[in-house]
Design a protein around this motif. Sequence first.
Motif, PDB file in Angstrom:
ATOM      1  N   GLU A   1      16.704   5.056  -8.017  1.00  0.00           N
ATOM      2  CA  GLU A   1      16.086   3.909  -8.666  1.00  0.00           C
ATOM      3  C   GLU A   1      16.812   2.619  -8.301  1.00  0.00           C
ATOM      4  O   GLU A   1      16.775   1.642  -9.040  1.00  0.00           O
ATOM      5  CB  GLU A   1      16.061   4.117 -10.182  1.00  0.00           C
ATOM      6  N   ASN A   2      17.459   2.607  -7.154  1.00  0.00           N
ATOM      7  CA  ASN A   2      18.128   1.394  -6.685  1.00  0.00           C
ATOM      8  C   ASN A   2      17.113   0.295  -6.417  1.00  0.00           C
ATOM      9  O   ASN A   2      16.034   0.558  -5.870  1.00  0.00           O
ATOM     10  CB  ASN A   2      18.895   1.655  -5.391  1.00  0.00           C
ATOM     11  N   VAL A   3      17.458  -0.916  -6.781  1.00  0.00           N
ATOM     12  CA  VAL A   3      16.612  -2.084  -6.542  1.00  0.00           C
ATOM     13  C   VAL A   3      17.498  -3.252  -6.128  1.00  0.00           C
ATOM     14  O   VAL A   3      18.724  -3.193  -6.244  1.00  0.00           O
ATOM     15  CB  VAL A   3      15.781  -2.468  -7.786  1.00  0.00           C
ATOM     16  N   SER A   4      16.878  -4.324  -5.660  1.00  0.00           N
ATOM     17  CA  SER A   4      17.592  -5.546  -5.313  1.00  0.00           C
ATOM     18  C   SER A   4      16.712  -6.719  -5.691  1.00  0.00           C
ATOM     19  O   SER A   4      15.511  -6.722  -5.384  1.00  0.00           O
ATOM     20  CB  SER A   4      17.904  -5.575  -3.813  1.00  0.00           C
ATOM     21  N   ASP A   5      17.289  -7.704  -6.377  1.00  0.00           N
ATOM     22  CA  ASP A   5      16.487  -8.850  -6.816  1.00  0.00           C
ATOM     23  C   ASP A   5      15.722  -9.466  -5.657  1.00  0.00           C
ATOM     24  O   ASP A   5      14.540  -9.783  -5.770  1.00  0.00           O
ATOM     25  CB  ASP A   5      17.387  -9.913  -7.449  1.00  0.00           C
ATOM     26  N   ARG A   6      16.429  -9.694  -4.560  1.00  0.00           N
ATOM     27  CA  ARG A   6      15.815 -10.187  -3.334  1.00  0.00           C
ATOM     28  C   ARG A   6      16.282  -9.305  -2.181  1.00  0.00           C
ATOM     29  O   ARG A   6      17.371  -8.747  -2.214  1.00  0.00           O
ATOM     30  CB  ARG A   6      16.225 -11.632  -3.034  1.00  0.00           C
ATOM     31  N   VAL A   7      15.445  -9.193  -1.165  1.00  0.00           N
ATOM     32  CA  VAL A   7      15.848  -8.605   0.103  1.00  0.00           C
ATOM     33  C   VAL A   7      15.348  -9.564   1.175  1.00  0.00           C
ATOM     34  O   VAL A   7      14.179  -9.948   1.169  1.00  0.00           O
ATOM     35  CB  VAL A   7      15.252  -7.207   0.328  1.00  0.00           C
ATOM     36  N   VAL A   8      16.232  -9.972   2.079  1.00  0.00           N
ATOM     37  CA  VAL A   8      15.861 -10.956   3.088  1.00  0.00           C
ATOM     38  C   VAL A   8      16.350 -10.508   4.456  1.00  0.00           C
ATOM     39  O   VAL A   8      17.220  -9.645   4.582  1.00  0.00           O
ATOM     40  CB  VAL A   8      16.422 -12.360   2.764  1.00  0.00           C
TER      41      VAL A   8
ATOM     42  N   ARG B   1       0.857  -1.182   0.000  1.00  0.00           N
ATOM     43  CA  ARG B   1       0.000   0.000   0.000  1.00  0.00           C
ATOM     44  C   ARG B   1       0.896   1.236   0.000  1.00  0.00           C
ATOM     45  O   ARG B   1       1.653   1.431   0.933  1.00  0.00           O
ATOM     46  CB  ARG B   1      -0.909   0.012   1.236  1.00  0.00           C
ATOM     47  N   PRO B   2       0.831   2.036  -1.078  1.00  0.00           N
ATOM     48  CA  PRO B   2       0.011   1.925  -2.277  1.00  0.00           C
ATOM     49  C   PRO B   2       0.477   0.784  -3.167  1.00  0.00           C
ATOM     50  O   PRO B   2       1.573   0.249  -2.962  1.00  0.00           O
ATOM     51  CB  PRO B   2       0.213   3.275  -2.966  1.00  0.00           C
ATOM     52  N   PRO B   3      -0.330   0.403  -4.168  1.00  0.00           N
ATOM     53  CA  PRO B   3       0.015  -0.746  -5.004  1.00  0.00           C
ATOM     54  C   PRO B   3       1.376  -0.592  -5.684  1.00  0.00           C
ATOM     55  O   PRO B   3       1.781   0.500  -6.077  1.00  0.00           O
ATOM     56  CB  PRO B   3      -1.108  -0.785  -6.041  1.00  0.00           C
ATOM     57  N   VAL B   4       2.063  -1.719  -5.792  1.00  0.00           N
ATOM     58  CA  VAL B   4       3.350  -1.800  -6.481  1.00  0.00           C
ATOM     59  C   VAL B   4       3.190  -2.715  -7.686  1.00  0.00           C
ATOM     60  O   VAL B   4       2.551  -3.763  -7.598  1.00  0.00           O
ATOM     61  CB  VAL B   4       4.444  -2.345  -5.533  1.00  0.00           C
ATOM     62  N   TYR B   5       3.754  -2.306  -8.811  1.00  0.00           N
ATOM     63  CA  TYR B   5       3.739  -3.123 -10.019  1.00  0.00           C
ATOM     64  C   TYR B   5       5.197  -3.426 -10.394  1.00  0.00           C
ATOM     65  O   TYR B   5       5.850  -2.647 -11.075  1.00  0.00           O
ATOM     66  CB  TYR B   5       3.023  -2.396 -11.150  1.00  0.00           C
ATOM     67  N   ALA B   6       5.701  -4.539  -9.896  1.00  0.00           N
ATOM     68  CA  ALA B   6       7.096  -4.916 -10.106  1.00  0.00           C
ATOM     69  C   ALA B   6       7.193  -5.800 -11.343  1.00  0.00           C
ATOM     70  O   ALA B   6       6.730  -6.942 -11.342  1.00  0.00           O
ATOM     71  CB  ALA B   6       7.636  -5.646  -8.885  1.00  0.00           C
ATOM     72  N   SER B   7       7.805  -5.288 -12.388  1.00  0.00           N
ATOM     73  CA  SER B   7       7.857  -6.031 -13.644  1.00  0.00           C
ATOM     74  C   SER B   7       8.802  -7.223 -13.567  1.00  0.00           C
ATOM     75  O   SER B   7       8.691  -8.147 -14.362  1.00  0.00           O
ATOM     76  CB  SER B   7       8.277  -5.104 -14.780  1.00  0.00           C
ATOM     77  N   SER B   8       9.728  -7.210 -12.624  1.00  0.00           N
ATOM     78  CA  SER B   8      10.647  -8.339 -12.483  1.00  0.00           C
ATOM     79  C   SER B   8      11.193  -8.383 -11.062  1.00  0.00           C
ATOM     80  O   SER B   8      11.020  -7.443 -10.288  1.00  0.00           O
ATOM     81  CB  SER B   8      11.806  -8.234 -13.490  1.00  0.00           C
ATOM     82  N   ALA B   9      11.851  -9.497 -10.743  1.00  0.00           N
ATOM     83  CA  ALA B   9      12.482  -9.730  -9.439  1.00  0.00           C
ATOM     84  C   ALA B   9      11.437  -9.740  -8.324  1.00  0.00           C
ATOM     85  O   ALA B   9      10.230  -9.689  -8.560  1.00  0.00           O
ATOM     86  CB  ALA B   9      13.585  -8.705  -9.184  1.00  0.00           C
TER      87      ALA B   9
END
Length: 638
Positions: free
Chosen positions: A535-542, A488-496
């Motif tokens: 625009e940093n991202v991470s394939d997985r976060v654990v 919330r709010p909605p996320v549209y993750a195209s990958s990962a």
Amino acid sequence: MRTSRTASSLSRRLPAALVLAAVMLAGAGGAGCSGLAPRAAPATNASASPEAAAGPGGSTDPGGPTSAGGTTDSGGTTDSGGTTDSGGTTDSGGTTDSGGTTDAGGTADAGGSADAGGGVEADGPPEPPGYETQPAPCANETSSADDSAGQPSITSGRQVWSFVSAPHLRPMRVAVSTHRSGTAAGQVFVAPYSESAMVGQTGALILDGGGDPVWFRPLPSPGLQNADFRVQTWYDPQTGAAQPVLTWWQGPITPPAAADRRSPSPVGTTGPGGCYYVFDSSYRLRQTVTARNGFHADRHEFLLTRRGTALFLASRAEPADLRAYGGPADGAILNGEVQEVDLATGDLVFSWNVREHVDPAESRVPAAQAWSTGGVWDAYHLNSIDEGPDGELLISSRNMSTVYAVGRAGGEIRWRLGGAQSDFSFGPQASFSWQHDARFRVGNRIGLFDNGCCEQSGGTPGQQSRGLVLQLDLDQRTATVERAYPHRPPVYASSAGSLQGLPDGNEFVGWGQSQYYSEYAGDGRLLYEARMPGENVSDRVVRGEWVGTPYYPPAAAVRRVGGQSVVHVSWNGSTVTRAWQVLAGPDPESLAVVVEHAMRSGFETAVGTGSPGPYFQVRALDADRAVLSASAVVRLDD
């Protein structure tokens, strides 16, 4: 400020960081990672730049010349004992054969370093026992990779950490927006990268609950990335011994931005040069693992098992006439393979090839993709493996929107969940697409990250992304929603993306190509959330529980501020340091305690003292005020 010999009698000299530099140079010549390497003789002191000394690990010399400025952080770090483990409990089967070798541990360092300036050796804690053989790092460890894959990193400003005592470390700052009681124990493990300008350096990064760094291992280029960074358990099946380790993938990734131009490979895929690292709790490189049979180590999965093996994904482009599917005659299919390697011998003990079991015509990605990706069709895109208690494998194929249950003995597909040939019917809101990180759960349940979004790159959003836990009825072949975790709010993750079930019943979600990561109570209440900068991202976060005890010493630097000497100190990766003790004196041989006990206040602590020095040293103290290690002696230059 310059370094000098320490007068501390608490510890012996560390080998210089040249050990690592030599190993990296030896391994830099090939396209892939090397296997077993002869054990190197102990290195003598040599000058090394901060960049070279950082090597596969992070902190350079505690006493070399440092740049001015830098900020200190606040808030302590969380530490805890124990670790989470993964991997199945049953025994192998499948193919034999071997190719290449893995190794068993080594002495290449991961975090620190002995000497970086002035050519003067720093004393530190005794070197831990070495492993029988010395592993070579990834061949890309000292290369700049393909800098064209991304823009130059942003390494200054309010969204980037900087430290007086460790000026070469510039990790991203995350913004923690929610932190309620009830979050699980442990730290956060993230491997940030960006398809545009990376904010901070790329690399493996451990953060505490407040968002402060615990350990950071920067990479030499924004064209290199880490992925699948986490805590696992290393098992020795011969002795029954187990120990917590850090594992991750390293290599180049074709960025999503490549969709806007003709790319030599499909978006998000990995090419030559990648490999997997295993580091122990002192941040020494224990093992390097590579793919076999001409495949490339894939970034999506590296799973240690109780058998003393590693299960991982591998990929390669195989020539194919794609005209029957709508692609070019001289095209190729990007094939995927599950491989299992014995970590003691390096033998390939099992493999499962998706192209031998699944028709590429079932793919949701049309073969016409190949016209814009160098002729390569990414029909499958395998992105996770899990192992059940009976050895059954759970394999996720993003581009099939399917999760497969595979028997190890014969490699047969026992059932398919989702996609064009699903064996299950779905209840309300239970269907998923473009999924990642599918995991077995007790009671015939499956957890996964449902991307749900974006039929094709650049297409319109579909269903919003979410963490999803499904209840399977294996007799009736039905799948129903047990719990969903939307943003919330909605996320549209195209990958990962990732969904991690935590031991206390909480759920940890990495939002893939969105900048967020979140933790939820089992009932869906948001307990924790943070956002990566830019625009940093991470394939997985654990999340995981990690105790780090670096073999290298703390780093210190001193500045004159007004009428005080301010000593800045950090120890990259230490989770047991609770306070600092400062010594000062007119020469390195005449140091005395001037600050008995200053509480640690984040990754870097600034301690003021009226002592003019000009020589200073800092000791790290644990919760019982016992001395853990001592920095090099540093000098204040007026």
